[in-house]
Design a protein around this motif. Structure first.
Motif, short mmCIF file in Angstrom:
data_model
loop_
_atom_site.label_atom_id
_atom_site.label_comp_id
_atom_site.label_asym_id
_atom_site.label_seq_id
_atom_site.Cartn_x
_atom_site.Cartn_y
_atom_site.Cartn_z
N CYS A 189 -25.54 -24.71 73.34
CA CYS A 189 -25.94 -23.88 74.27
C CYS A 189 -26.47 -24.86 75.36
O CYS A 189 -26.51 -26.14 75.50
CB CYS A 189 -27.33 -23.15 73.87
SG CYS A 189 -28.85 -24.07 73.58
N GLY A 190 -26.74 -24.22 76.60
CA GLY A 190 -27.27 -25.06 77.85
C GLY A 190 -28.37 -25.65 77.78
O GLY A 190 -28.70 -26.50 78.68
N TYR A 191 -29.16 -25.35 76.74
CA TYR A 191 -30.41 -26.23 76.39
C TYR A 191 -30.58 -27.19 75.45
O TYR A 191 -31.59 -27.84 75.23
CB TYR A 191 -31.54 -25.26 76.09
CG TYR A 191 -31.80 -24.27 77.30
CD1 TYR A 191 -32.53 -24.58 78.49
CD2 TYR A 191 -31.11 -23.00 77.31
CE1 TYR A 191 -32.66 -23.56 79.55
CE2 TYR A 191 -31.32 -22.17 78.57
CZ TYR A 191 -32.10 -22.30 79.56
OH TYR A 191 -32.26 -21.45 80.48
N LEU A 192 -29.43 -27.29 74.68
CA LEU A 192 -29.23 -28.16 73.39
C LEU A 192 -28.39 -29.41 73.87
O LEU A 192 -27.12 -29.21 73.74
CB LEU A 192 -29.12 -27.52 72.48
CG LEU A 192 -28.81 -28.49 71.05
CD1 LEU A 192 -30.09 -29.13 70.66
CD2 LEU A 192 -28.64 -27.63 69.81
N PRO A 193 -28.94 -30.55 74.47
CA PRO A 193 -27.97 -31.66 74.92
C PRO A 193 -27.43 -32.29 73.95
O PRO A 193 -27.43 -33.88 73.96
CB PRO A 193 -29.16 -32.18 75.92
CG PRO A 193 -30.31 -31.98 75.33
CD PRO A 193 -30.31 -31.01 74.49
N LEU A 194 -26.80 -31.94 72.95
CA LEU A 194 -26.00 -32.58 72.00
C LEU A 194 -24.64 -32.19 71.93
O LEU A 194 -24.19 -31.06 71.93
CB LEU A 194 -26.40 -32.07 70.72
CG LEU A 194 -27.84 -32.71 70.41
CD1 LEU A 194 -28.23 -32.26 69.08
CD2 LEU A 194 -27.99 -34.33 70.19
N LYS A 195 -23.61 -33.06 72.38
CA LYS A 195 -22.14 -32.83 72.71
C LYS A 195 -21.61 -32.60 71.47
O LYS A 195 -21.38 -33.48 70.67
CB LYS A 195 -21.66 -34.00 73.51
CG LYS A 195 -20.10 -33.83 74.02
CD LYS A 195 -19.88 -34.71 75.09
CE LYS A 195 -19.43 -35.78 74.57
NZ LYS A 195 -18.75 -37.02 75.52
N ALA A 196 -20.61 -31.56 71.22
CA ALA A 196 -19.80 -31.13 70.41
C ALA A 196 -18.26 -31.49 70.50
O ALA A 196 -17.53 -31.94 69.68
CB ALA A 196 -20.07 -29.75 69.95
#
Length: 391
Positions: free
Chosen positions: A303-310
């Motif tokens: 999501c735009g608030y979870l800065p973990l790249k998939a």
């Protein structure tokens, strides 16, 4: 036996650019440019992303930012997405909308525009967004109304405006908004810097969400109300409905309270194109399960608030990221939640805000830091110790 692919996303947010004409103090971005930047996806890259999405999904495709109206190609991109069968929405601060822009929004096939307000009046709103932002956004909404484009109000709930929720709702009603979405502050980006000053308490969150439940029933048929980044609202709905049944209270409930479809439960979803598509009630935290966020650089996040790249669409097909990302696989398994969320009987319909957990504890599978509820299992475990202390 081969397992079926994970169901396609319901909503995809694309950060069209990091550029913006405002510098809001609670923006999720740490830095915002006042112009387009070289790292933004090109027009062709954006069109290719849309084609990849449309090949396997028909989500709501939200053009966000930064400020999407900064992009001179935004209407060509929106038209391409519309023609590809996506439901296109635009998230804007509203200040750049004039008669011509409103006309082009309609011609591009955009189905709804969300305009951000931080309060029901200019002093409250402009404190966060700059002098004159409130009046320019109101003017933008009037232009949207003139061309018949539905619009919704997005409001981030924090200390400066938590006492103004009734007035904010009334403003949305007076403006003829289709919906009011309340966002609970997530401490990421610039939100980290103001969290201590602006974050409301867990008890206040609970109070706001109970108020929203009551207002959703009171205003049914007049406006759609929705809590965003507040997955515990789904627990509250279940609790309130159970209490009403116990007490024999009969209340006319919004249709959204009856549409609790768990993302990924059976892979069967209708096309999200009807009037309720922007409001369908599914489950609490949808990060990586029903929602994902594509950055202006092409990175894919839960999501735009979870800065973990998939993943990164410049390096890997979007569908492959959505279906095979190890990060997404973790977020789709409620049994991996830890702490209080892992014990909670509501974890499949709430799940806690993964971004808030990460922002405050660096544990994205950890417990929701702003939830007052004590799970039954947790109460049972603490009971012997409490009894012992009373002897």
């Amino acid at each position: 036996m081969r397992s079926l692919p994970y169901p396609p996303p319901r909503l995809i947010f694309w950060e069209t650019t990091a550029g913006c004409n405002l510098s809001c103090i609670h923006c999720r971005r740490i830095t915002v440019a006042d112009q387009l930047i070289p790292q933004d996806l090109t027009t062709q890259e954006a069109l290719h992303l849309i084609d990849q999405i449309a090949a396997f999904a028909r989500p709501i495709f939200i053009l966000s930012g930064g400020e999407p109206l900064f992009r001179p190609d935004i209407f060509d991109i929106a038209r391409h997405a519309t023609d590809a069968g996506l439901i296109v929405a635009l998230a804007t601060n509203g200040t750049l909308i004039d008669a011509e822009i409103a006309r082009r929004i309609r011609e591009a096939g955009i189905r709804r525009v969300s305009v951000s307000f931080d309060g029901p009046d200019a002093p409250t709103h402009d404190t966060f967004r700059g002098p004159g932002a409130y009046e320019r956004a109101i003017t933008g909404i009037r232009y949207l109304r003139e061309v018949g484009i539905p619009y919704q109000i997005n409001t981030t709930v924090a200390r400066h405006n938590v006492h103004l929720m009734p007035e904010t709702l009334q403003m949305a009603l007076d403006l003829g908004a289709a919906a009011l979405h309340l966002f609970l502050l997530v401490p990421v980006g610039c939100g980290v810097e103001i969290a201590d000053e602006q974050q409301i308490s867990a008890e206040e969150y609970e109070r706001v969400l109970h108020w929203l439940y009551d207002m959703e029933i009171e205003t049914a048929g007049r406006i759609e109300l929705k809590a965003t980044c507040a997955p515990h609202y789904f627990r509250i709905v279940r609790q309130r409905q159970a209490e009403e049944r116990r007490r024999g209270i009969v209340r006319e409930r919004p249709a959204s309270h009856h549409r609790q479809v768990h993302a990924g439960s059976d892979g069967k979803r209708g096309h999200p194109g009807g009037p309720s598509a922007m409001h369908a009630m599914t489950k609490g935290c949808l990060a990586g399960t029903g929602v994902c966020f594509v950055s202006h650089r092409g990175e894919v996040f839960p999501c735009g608030y979870l800065p973990l790249k998939a993943g990164d669409i410049r390096q890997q097909p979007f569908q492959e990221i959505w279906e095979r990302s190890p990060l997404f696989a973790q977020l789709r398994d409620p049994e991996q939640l830890t702490g209080k969320c892992g014990l909670c009987e509501f974890k499949k319909i709430c799940g806690g805000c993964r971004a808030r957990a990460y922002g405050m504890t660096m544990e994205y599978l950890g417990e929701e830091p702003f939830c007052t509820y004590v799970p039954r299992q947790g109460r049972a475990a603490s009971a012997p110790a409490e009894e012992k202390s009373l002897r």
